[in-house]
Scaffold this active site. Structure first.
Site, PDB file in Angstrom:
ATOM      1  N   GLY A 100       5.866   2.198  -4.522  1.00  0.00           N
ATOM      2  CA  GLY A 100       5.391   0.828  -4.701  1.00  0.00           C
ATOM      3  C   GLY A 100       6.440  -0.033  -5.395  1.00  0.00           C
ATOM      4  N   TYR A 112       0.842  -1.191   0.000  1.00  0.00           N
ATOM      5  CA  TYR A 112       0.000   0.000   0.000  1.00  0.00           C
ATOM      6  C   TYR A 112       0.875   1.238   0.000  1.00  0.00           C
ATOM      7  CZ  TYR A 112      -3.525   3.418   1.383  1.00  0.00           C
ATOM      8  OH  TYR A 112      -4.359   4.505   1.432  1.00  0.00           O
ATOM      9  N   ASN A 158      -9.116  -4.634  -9.605  1.00  0.00           N
ATOM     10  CA  ASN A 158      -8.153  -3.576  -9.311  1.00  0.00           C
ATOM     11  C   ASN A 158      -7.216  -3.356 -10.505  1.00  0.00           C
ATOM     12  OD1 ASN A 158      -6.373  -1.749  -8.192  1.00  0.00           O
ATOM     13  ND2 ASN A 158      -6.129  -2.882  -6.275  1.00  0.00           N
ATOM     14  N   TYR A 189       1.537  -4.248 -11.644  1.00  0.00           N
ATOM     15  CA  TYR A 189       2.247  -5.515 -11.474  1.00  0.00           C
ATOM     16  C   TYR A 189       2.722  -6.068 -12.817  1.00  0.00           C
ATOM     17  CZ  TYR A 189       0.313  -5.377  -6.751  1.00  0.00           C
ATOM     18  OH  TYR A 189      -0.013  -5.016  -5.467  1.00  0.00           O
TER      19      TYR A 189
END
Length: 181
Positions: free
Chosen positions: A101, A90, A128, A135
């Site tokens: 991140g 987060y 999401n 990612y």
């Protein structure tokens, strides 16, 4: 800057967990207390670990936590090695886009490589899209053929009630755990 969490970070981690739960549309599910987090992260036998992303404070101000990664070791019977399972990643909304991140993921990847771990895994909610894109950009592959299963609440208790008298007791499980560490 990325660093290992300290006990003084527990309130910030707790706050960010609650923010993450709200973002994931499940604020009522975030029930962990600061005391539980402190024990899990810094107790006698920590089983989870956390990294903190922080930004420098203003003139003379201390650095401010703006993100965290909470992880634990897992094990692959196929590779015969440990791995890292990322439970939560987060970054606060105001700090997103600042590379925090990616820096948290890179540090966890470094830990994997340094320790000879074969895998670095996590789950992402299928709706999401920003996280899925993020990612994918770092090279993470979806494991579409796998479906996560979970037991909790009453189904967990019902299955536990079916355990035979030969099941491990808490004491023997703790003993087995301490022998394997």
């Amino acid at each position: 800057m990325i660093r290992s969490a300290k006990p003084s970070d527990v309130p910030a981690i707790h706050t960010m967990i609650r923010e993450l739960a709200a973002y994931e549309r499940a604020p009522q599910e975030a029930k962990a207390t600061e005391e539980q987090l402190r024990e899990a992260l810094f107790g006698a036998h920590p089983a989870v670990f956390a990294l903190i992303a922080e930004e420098a404070g203003g003139a003379g101000e201390p650095a401010v936590p703006v993100g965290f990664a909470l992880w634990f070791r897992n094990f692959s019977t196929w590779t015969g090695t440990h791995g890292v399972y990322l439970e939560d990643l987060y970054v606060t909304p105001r700090a997103r886009g600042g590379g925090h991140g990616k820096a948290l993921l890179a540090e966890l990847a470094r830990i994997c490589v340094e320790r000879g771990y074969a895998r670095f895994e996590w789950s992402v909610l299928d709706w999401n899209e920003p996280a899925i894109g993020f990612y994918a950009a770092v090279g993470a592959e979806p494991m579409d053929e796998w479906t996560v299963r979970r037991l909790s609440g009453e189904p967990l208790r019902a299955l536990a009630a079916q355990a035979g008298s030969t099941a491990l007791t808490s004491d023997s499980l703790n003993e087995a755990t301490s022998l394997s560490n």
